[in-house]
Write a protein that holds these residues in place. Structure first.
Motif, PDB file in Angstrom:
ATOM      1  N   UNK A   1       0.832  -1.197   0.000  1.00  0.00           N
ATOM      2  CA  UNK A   1       0.000   0.000   0.000  1.00  0.00           C
ATOM      3  C   UNK A   1       0.871   1.253   0.000  1.00  0.00           C
ATOM      4  N   UNK A   2       0.331   2.315  -0.536  1.00  0.00           N
ATOM      5  CA  UNK A   2       1.056   3.570  -0.657  1.00  0.00           C
ATOM      6  C   UNK A   2       1.070   4.311   0.684  1.00  0.00           C
ATOM      7  N   UNK A   3       2.238   4.833   1.075  1.00  0.00           N
ATOM      8  CA  UNK A   3       2.364   5.652   2.278  1.00  0.00           C
ATOM      9  C   UNK A   3       2.270   7.115   1.859  1.00  0.00           C
ATOM     10  N   UNK A   4       1.248   7.816   2.363  1.00  0.00           N
ATOM     11  CA  UNK A   4       1.022   9.222   2.026  1.00  0.00           C
ATOM     12  C   UNK A   4       1.362  10.050   3.254  1.00  0.00           C
ATOM     13  N   UNK A   5       2.360  10.892   3.117  1.00  0.00           N
ATOM     14  CA  UNK A   5       2.962  11.565   4.272  1.00  0.00           C
ATOM     15  C   UNK A   5       2.746  13.073   4.229  1.00  0.00           C
ATOM     16  N   UNK A   6       2.544  13.718   5.398  1.00  0.00           N
ATOM     17  CA  UNK A   6       2.353  15.166   5.436  1.00  0.00           C
ATOM     18  C   UNK A   6       3.665  15.925   5.351  1.00  0.00           C
ATOM     19  N   UNK A   7       3.603  17.134   4.810  1.00  0.00           N
ATOM     20  CA  UNK A   7       4.754  18.032   4.830  1.00  0.00           C
ATOM     21  C   UNK A   7       4.243  19.460   4.969  1.00  0.00           C
ATOM     22  N   UNK A   8       4.549  20.072   6.098  1.00  0.00           N
ATOM     23  CA  UNK A   8       4.141  21.454   6.313  1.00  0.00           C
ATOM     24  C   UNK A   8       5.183  22.457   5.886  1.00  0.00           C
ATOM     25  N   UNK A   9       6.394  21.977   5.597  1.00  0.00           N
ATOM     26  CA  UNK A   9       7.495  22.837   5.181  1.00  0.00           C
ATOM     27  C   UNK A   9       8.327  22.120   4.127  1.00  0.00           C
ATOM     28  N   UNK A  10       9.120  22.863   3.357  1.00  0.00           N
ATOM     29  CA  UNK A  10      10.017  22.213   2.396  1.00  0.00           C
ATOM     30  C   UNK A  10      10.976  21.240   3.068  1.00  0.00           C
ATOM     31  N   UNK A  20      11.492   7.526   2.871  1.00  0.00           N
ATOM     32  CA  UNK A  20      10.846   6.458   2.124  1.00  0.00           C
ATOM     33  C   UNK A  20       9.375   6.644   1.830  1.00  0.00           C
ATOM     34  N   UNK A  21       8.848   7.855   1.967  1.00  0.00           N
ATOM     35  CA  UNK A  21       7.441   8.092   1.637  1.00  0.00           C
ATOM     36  C   UNK A  21       7.221   7.882   0.144  1.00  0.00           C
ATOM     37  N   UNK A  22       6.151   7.177  -0.197  1.00  0.00           N
ATOM     38  CA  UNK A  22       5.801   7.044  -1.607  1.00  0.00           C
ATOM     39  C   UNK A  22       5.246   8.355  -2.154  1.00  0.00           C
ATOM     40  N   UNK A  23       4.479   9.057  -1.282  1.00  0.00           N
ATOM     41  CA  UNK A  23       3.749  10.247  -1.701  1.00  0.00           C
ATOM     42  C   UNK A  23       3.736  11.249  -0.558  1.00  0.00           C
ATOM     43  N   UNK A 161      -8.230   5.993   0.357  1.00  0.00           N
ATOM     44  CA  UNK A 161      -7.103   6.376   1.206  1.00  0.00           C
ATOM     45  C   UNK A 161      -7.648   6.610   2.613  1.00  0.00           C
ATOM     46  N   UNK A 162      -6.970   6.086   3.624  1.00  0.00           N
ATOM     47  CA  UNK A 162      -7.471   6.212   4.992  1.00  0.00           C
ATOM     48  C   UNK A 162      -6.367   6.716   5.915  1.00  0.00           C
ATOM     49  N   UNK A 163      -6.767   7.445   6.943  1.00  0.00           N
ATOM     50  CA  UNK A 163      -5.820   7.913   7.957  1.00  0.00           C
ATOM     51  C   UNK A 163      -5.449   6.767   8.885  1.00  0.00           C
ATOM     52  N   UNK A 286       9.389   6.299   8.298  1.00  0.00           N
ATOM     53  CA  UNK A 286      10.269   5.129   8.325  1.00  0.00           C
ATOM     54  C   UNK A 286       9.554   3.922   8.927  1.00  0.00           C
ATOM     55  N   UNK A 287       8.813   4.148  10.004  1.00  0.00           N
ATOM     56  CA  UNK A 287       8.143   3.043  10.672  1.00  0.00           C
ATOM     57  C   UNK A 287       7.004   2.474   9.849  1.00  0.00           C
ATOM     58  N   UNK A 288       6.193   3.332   9.237  1.00  0.00           N
ATOM     59  CA  UNK A 288       5.096   2.823   8.418  1.00  0.00           C
ATOM     60  C   UNK A 288       5.615   2.187   7.127  1.00  0.00           C
ATOM     61  N   UNK A 289       6.679   2.724   6.571  1.00  0.00           N
ATOM     62  CA  UNK A 289       7.267   2.096   5.384  1.00  0.00           C
ATOM     63  C   UNK A 289       7.795   0.706   5.732  1.00  0.00           C
ATOM     64  N   UNK A 290       8.406   0.576   6.910  1.00  0.00           N
ATOM     65  CA  UNK A 290       8.894  -0.729   7.349  1.00  0.00           C
ATOM     66  C   UNK A 290       7.743  -1.711   7.517  1.00  0.00           C
ATOM     67  N   UNK A 291       6.611  -1.222   8.042  1.00  0.00           N
ATOM     68  CA  UNK A 291       5.452  -2.086   8.237  1.00  0.00           C
ATOM     69  C   UNK A 291       4.884  -2.554   6.905  1.00  0.00           C
ATOM     70  N   UNK A 292       4.740  -1.646   5.953  1.00  0.00           N
ATOM     71  CA  UNK A 292       4.192  -2.007   4.644  1.00  0.00           C
ATOM     72  C   UNK A 292       5.137  -2.945   3.906  1.00  0.00           C
ATOM     73  N   UNK A 293       6.430  -2.683   3.977  1.00  0.00           N
ATOM     74  CA  UNK A 293       7.399  -3.559   3.321  1.00  0.00           C
ATOM     75  C   UNK A 293       7.384  -4.959   3.944  1.00  0.00           C
ATOM     76  N   UNK A 294       7.230  -5.008   5.270  1.00  0.00           N
ATOM     77  CA  UNK A 294       7.157  -6.304   5.945  1.00  0.00           C
ATOM     78  C   UNK A 294       5.920  -7.077   5.503  1.00  0.00           C
TER      79      UNK A 294
END
Length: 325
Positions: A1-10, A20-23, A161-163, A286-294
């Motif tokens: 599954x795709x990991x969609x990550x927040x970014x409030x700043x550059x 490792x965020x996909x999006x 997509x879910x939180x 990093x943690x959610x990417x590790x979970x999805x990869x696992x």
């Protein structure tokens, strides 16, 4: 599954990409996005540069234009959509019907996602958005159980997509009328939820009172942790009982439910927190990417990986397990 990550700043965007965020999802520094806080978000130059950086590293960027345009000022939102396309955004996240229509007609090549602000909670309305405005993905409201999400996916071809982590908004998404009433600023139109300028703390007989717009939201004993005063998770007394309106003021953490969400047909897992630091963003990704990869590799999922990053180090699965419904 795709990991969609927040970014409030550059800086947070770059940290998310490297972690490792996909999006990544982010917004312009104006009222067109629902996290319109001082010091956050992107000007047009920063957005263009951030999208280029993400693309160079194989990641995508979604631009949230998810507030509701004010009458007479629609051009602000129209320009934001046009600028997102010019900057190279992979998709825009929209909530308003009129803005969806404008985007579909004037920017047909720009991928459209439906914001959680639209509160699309059943397959019929999701299919309507897809058929009418070409919506390709919907961010589901945080009031659905895993079973309900599975039922929705069985009746639609639209990506869901879910939180899965971060602040838990449990009001009907896009309908934050209580906060608007208390402060005069609408999270859905101005992008300001529980603005700091309207928050007050004061001691009263050894207890600490937290107020929003003059309204008492919480009262805690001396030395007890005081939550940030938000009405959707306020503590109120009525009928001789005292309790939180929907859910305790703690963090959403659905890491244990990732296999169930995958089985339910979810396309993407979304992390909340555009107001968080770059180090927070990097660690959660990093943690959610590790979970999805696992999960993809058939390995056991790591457990308890995010406890230290939750509000008050307390967590809930919210409506996924119907703990308040």
């Amino acid at each position: 599954m795709e990991i969609v990550c927040p970014a409030g700043t550059p800086a947070a965007l770059r940290a998310a990409v490297k972690a490792g965020a996909h999006t990544i999802y982010c917004g312009f520094n104006d009222e067109t996005n629902a996290r319109n806080f001082p010091g956050l978000n992107f000007d047009r130059t920063e957005m263009r540069s951030g999208i280029s950086f993400a693309h160079e590293h194989g990641a995508k960027v979604l631009v949230a234009i998810n507030t509701f345009p004010r009458a007479g000022s629609e051009s602000i939102w129209h320009h934001a959509v046009a600028d997102a396309e010019t900057c190279g955004a992979d998709a825009v996240i929209l909530a308003d019907l009129g803005l969806l229509d404008h985007t579909a007609r004037n920017h047909p090549g720009l991928r459209r996602h439906l914001s959680v602000q639209a509160a699309a909670a059943n397959a019929d309305v999701i299919n309507f958005y897809a058929e009418t405005f070409g919506v390709r993905r919907v961010v589901l409201p945080r009031v659905l159980s895993v079973h309900e999400i599975s039922a929705i996916n069985a009746e639609t071809d639209v990506e869901t997509e879910v939180f899965v982590f971060g602040g838990l908004c449990v009001m009907a998404e896009g309908r934050c009328s209580l906060s608007s009433y208390a402060t005069g600023l609408s999270p859905n139109m101005n992008g300001v939820c529980s603005p700091a300028s309207h928050v007050e703390y004061e001691e009263d007989d050894g207890a600490l009172d937290a107020r929003l717009g003059g309204y008492l939201i919480h009262r805690v004993e001396r030395n007890a942790p005081a939550p940030y005063p938000t009405l959707c998770k306020g503590c109120f007394s009525a009928g001789g009982k005292t309790g939180h309106l929907f859910e305790d003021p703690v963090s959403l953490n659905a890491e244990r439910l990732i296999p169930q969400l995958q089985k339910a047909g979810v396309t993407a897992l979304k992390i909340e927190g555009r107001q968080r630091s770059k180090s927070y963003v990097a660690q959660v990704v990093r943690n959610f990417r590790a979970a999805v990869d696992a999960l993809d590799a058939g390995r056991p999922l790591p457990q308890g990986m995010l406890a230290r990053l939750s509000e008050g180090q307390a967590m809930t699965t919210g409506a996924y397990k119907k703990t308040w419904r």
